[in-house]
Write a protein that holds these residues in place. Structure first.
Motif, PDB file in Angstrom:
ATOM      1  N   GLN A 223      57.347  -1.816   2.323  1.00  0.00           N
ATOM      2  CA  GLN A 223      57.257  -1.145   3.575  1.00  0.00           C
ATOM      3  C   GLN A 223      58.947  -1.032   4.257  1.00  0.00           C
TER       4      GLN A 223
ATOM      5  N   ASP B  13      60.853   0.401   2.028  1.00  0.00           N
ATOM      6  CA  ASP B  13      60.883   2.714   2.426  1.00  0.00           C
ATOM      7  C   ASP B  13      61.595   3.027   4.194  1.00  0.00           C
ATOM      8  N   LYS B  14      61.401   2.325   4.732  1.00  0.00           N
ATOM      9  CA  LYS B  14      62.192   2.630   6.032  1.00  0.00           C
ATOM     10  C   LYS B  14      63.279   3.113   5.962  1.00  0.00           C
ATOM     11  N   TYR B  15      64.550   1.981   5.036  1.00  0.00           N
ATOM     12  CA  TYR B  15      65.056   1.769   4.588  1.00  0.00           C
ATOM     13  C   TYR B  15      66.780   3.044   3.970  1.00  0.00           C
ATOM     14  N   TYR B  16      65.422   2.779   2.842  1.00  0.00           N
ATOM     15  CA  TYR B  16      65.686   4.376   1.800  1.00  0.00           C
ATOM     16  C   TYR B  16      65.292   5.661   2.740  1.00  0.00           C
ATOM     17  N   ALA B  17      64.581   5.617   3.309  1.00  0.00           N
ATOM     18  CA  ALA B  17      64.563   7.194   4.416  1.00  0.00           C
ATOM     19  C   ALA B  17      65.749   7.419   5.626  1.00  0.00           C
ATOM     20  N   ASP B  18      66.185   6.022   5.367  1.00  0.00           N
ATOM     21  CA  ASP B  18      67.470   5.962   6.719  1.00  0.00           C
ATOM     22  C   ASP B  18      68.353   6.275   6.250  1.00  0.00           C
ATOM     23  N   GLY B  19      68.857   6.348   4.862  1.00  0.00           N
ATOM     24  CA  GLY B  19      69.743   6.274   3.555  1.00  0.00           C
ATOM     25  C   GLY B  19      70.813   5.464   3.532  1.00  0.00           C
TER      26      GLY B  19
END
Length: 96
Positions: free
Chosen positions: A24, A27-33
């Motif tokens: 999780q 995922d947060k930092y993938y979503a942030d790029g």
């Protein structure tokens, strides 16, 4: 650009107990790029994260949020590098 190398310092059962929360966090930092690539080392004694961040201090702050760090099940080595050559599909990540 940064390479975040994790080395597990606790038994794999402790890693597994924190794996869902760690995913999780990823995922947060993938979503942030911020995170571009990640995965387990082979043999499975840690992992690697490739991150695009503005500073070492920023990466160090992010690592503090990782459930693996909070549970003290992994150690972290952060290496900054400046990509001067890339595959054609990754040209947007060149820094030199």
């Amino acid at each position: 650009m940064f390479i975040i190398a994790l080395t597990y310092i606790r038994p794999i059962a402790d890693i597994e107990a924190n794996l869902q929360a760690h995913r999780q966090f990823l995922d947060k930092y993938y979503a942030d790029g911020m995170f571009l690539l990640s995965g387990s080392k082979e043999p499975r004694n840690g992992g690697i994260i490739i991150a695009k961040a503005g500073s070492l201090a920023e990466v160090q702050k992010i690592v503090q949020e990782d459930p693996f760090h909070q549970a003290n099940v992994a150690e972290y080595e952060i290496t900054e590098f400046l990509p001067s050559k890339t595959a054609a599909d990754l040209v947007q990540y060149r820094e030199l």
